[in-house]
Design a protein around this motif. Sequence first.
Motif, PDB file in Angstrom:
ATOM      1  N   UNK A 100      -6.972  21.476  20.409  1.00 48.73           N
ATOM      2  CA  UNK A 100      -6.636  20.334  21.266  1.00 48.73           C
ATOM      3  C   UNK A 100      -7.193  19.055  20.628  1.00 48.73           C
ATOM      4  N   UNK A 101      -6.362  18.051  20.509  1.00 50.93           N
ATOM      5  CA  UNK A 101      -6.759  16.792  19.904  1.00 50.93           C
ATOM      6  C   UNK A 101      -6.134  15.642  20.693  1.00 50.93           C
ATOM      7  N   UNK A 123     -15.778  11.635  23.121  1.00 48.92           N
ATOM      8  CA  UNK A 123     -14.768  12.193  22.227  1.00 48.92           C
ATOM      9  C   UNK A 123     -15.450  12.745  20.985  1.00 48.92           C
ATOM     10  N   UNK A 124     -15.200  14.048  20.723  1.00 47.49           N
ATOM     11  CA  UNK A 124     -15.744  14.685  19.532  1.00 47.49           C
ATOM     12  C   UNK A 124     -14.788  14.469  18.369  1.00 47.49           C
ATOM     13  N   UNK A 125     -15.253  13.741  17.354  1.00 42.57           N
ATOM     14  CA  UNK A 125     -14.447  13.488  16.169  1.00 42.57           C
ATOM     15  C   UNK A 125     -14.577  14.670  15.210  1.00 42.57           C
ATOM     16  N   UNK A 126     -13.460  15.056  14.654  1.00 38.50           N
ATOM     17  CA  UNK A 126     -13.448  16.212  13.773  1.00 38.50           C
ATOM     18  C   UNK A 126     -14.114  15.901  12.442  1.00 38.50           C
ATOM     19  N   UNK A 127     -14.906  16.874  11.968  1.00 37.04           N
ATOM     20  CA  UNK A 127     -15.473  16.838  10.626  1.00 37.04           C
ATOM     21  C   UNK A 127     -14.783  17.933   9.826  1.00 37.04           C
ATOM     22  N   UNK A 160      -5.977  26.466   9.733  1.00 29.97           N
ATOM     23  CA  UNK A 160      -7.113  25.551   9.538  1.00 29.97           C
ATOM     24  C   UNK A 160      -7.591  25.132  10.920  1.00 29.97           C
ATOM     25  N   UNK A 161      -8.867  25.442  11.232  1.00 30.63           N
ATOM     26  CA  UNK A 161      -9.393  25.157  12.566  1.00 30.63           C
ATOM     27  C   UNK A 161      -9.593  23.668  12.819  1.00 30.63           C
ATOM     28  N   UNK A 162      -9.625  22.871  11.761  1.00 31.85           N
ATOM     29  CA  UNK A 162      -9.769  21.429  11.946  1.00 31.85           C
ATOM     30  C   UNK A 162      -8.462  20.838  12.487  1.00 31.85           C
ATOM     31  N   UNK A 163      -8.517  19.567  12.892  1.00 36.20           N
ATOM     32  CA  UNK A 163      -7.343  18.910  13.457  1.00 36.20           C
ATOM     33  C   UNK A 163      -7.108  17.588  12.738  1.00 36.20           C
ATOM     34  N   UNK A 164      -5.975  16.970  13.070  1.00 36.38           N
ATOM     35  CA  UNK A 164      -5.652  15.666  12.498  1.00 36.38           C
ATOM     36  C   UNK A 164      -5.491  15.745  11.001  1.00 36.38           C
TER      37      UNK A 164
END
Length: 571
Positions: A100-101, A123-127, A160-164
């Motif tokens: 979710x993003x 808001x948690x920003x993706x690393x 890939x578990x990351x987003x954006x």
Amino acid sequence: MMETPLPKAPEKRQVTAIIFLLILWEAGSATIKYSVLEERDSGSVVANIAKDLGLGVGELAARGARILSKGNKQYLQLERKSGNLLLKEKLDREELCSDIDPCILHFQMLLKNPVQFIQGELQLQDVNDHAPEFLENEILLKISEGSHPGTSFPLKIAQDLDVGSNTVQNYTISTNSYFHLFTRNHSDGKKYPELVLDQALDREEQPQLRLTLTALDGGSPPRIGTSHVLIVIVDINDNVPEFTQRLYEVQVPENTPVGSLIITVSARDLDAGTHGELSYSFFQYSNQIIQAFEINSITGEIRLKKALDFEEIQSYHMEVEASDGGGLSGKCTVAIEVMDINDNAPELTMSLLISDIPENSPETVVAVFGISDPDSGNNGKMMCSIQDHLPFLIKPTLENFYTVLTEGALDRERWAEYNITITVTDLGTPRLKTEYNITLRVSDVNDNAPAFTQTSYNLFVRENNSPALHIGSVSATDRDSGTNAQVTYSLLPPQDPHLPLVSLVSINADNGQLFALRSLDYEALQEFEFRVGATDRGFPALSSEALVRVLVTAPRPAPSWCPGRPSRAIW
């Protein structure tokens, strides 16, 4: 709007704070939005919330400020002295929000005195802490030697578990003479790799090829994942398997038993023999799909392998492949929508609870609590109530936060303790409920003066009494409790200034007993009146008074005897 820019160097992982004051703070409510990079250490400063809200030093502590979150999990903590908002633990965006993003964590700040809520969002920003990963180390691809140049062959995607921009952005294929790679943008936002044939294949010249497929994310530098592609060139097989539907859609209740048939997919192939024999398998899938479902390779039946949970995953999308014996395959998409069942009772989280309030207080907040229900639709809608006969109200404040407060002043002498049951019920079928019990004690206020058992007392004393004779008692009671109900007795100044009251009688201050201090003479004083007071020991002290009338009686004369008659005393 106030904004702190993202760090130029990713390794610093500084906090980004963006604050939108949607409603003026002076109006009593504000929405504050902060942004922070995931994986920051516990105790890292998010922002100075006191400064952002224009509160003075020490005001957070003075007003009993607290940070509240839905449910019992707290991700933030407040440093009241400095006003800093801190991370309570290291936060993993993928664990909290999956794909979710944007990943938004809601919180509230409660100011207790007076009660005030402030909405907040973090808001948690993706690393870019995950590399693309293929579920298979080797992808087997069978291609007919009769395929024409320009034909495309879909390959399995990487996860890939990351987003954006941190998720998969591109694919490459190792250098070869037969194929180039095309990355297709899908409507779901994902990138799909496809091999495109550049020149005709000849099985007799080269029966197979080994290539390396590489997935790259958008990080700087990018992370990569690889899988080997084994291309087997097969003899000509004229007909490709075709599914009866390109898209299969089905709705499944989340309480469906494991092993149940979900849907059956079906394809046909006009070829004969082994070229017409079909085998079904999942093509594009994730770990979540292969954990929850299984497919019968012969019949195409898809059955439930693991219990579903709507609150965890609401839908599944997968591609199914039908392969014939000659190496050709056709594909379809299966969309499974999980239907919510009312299987979660509402949750109540108590944020503020007062167990003792003074009587006669005006409208007073007794409790502040939040409610939540992970179900959806009516199953997740809730209502709160308490018993009808109690002098309390439930009042909504912010979304899913409520206060319990008194309707008006309470009277301890009427009711000293209340048992309040908060009932939270959802609107699902069947309705589920949660109850929370509160015991509230009403402390005493000195609001009742002592009351004498009589407004006036008549005491009779025979003259020539002995000094210190107990001649009677007065009594008063107080409806209050504790020291507010302890009564002290006293003699009040007489209205007749010539009456020597202090030399005639005394009173025991503790029990109200009255004593004659000297011998009384009927011929000198037949009666006299005075007032006694009863005062409680509360603050402020309350008192009342009663009238005491003392009547002095003469001694009876000695009896006379009449001769010749039976003895009979005559007074």
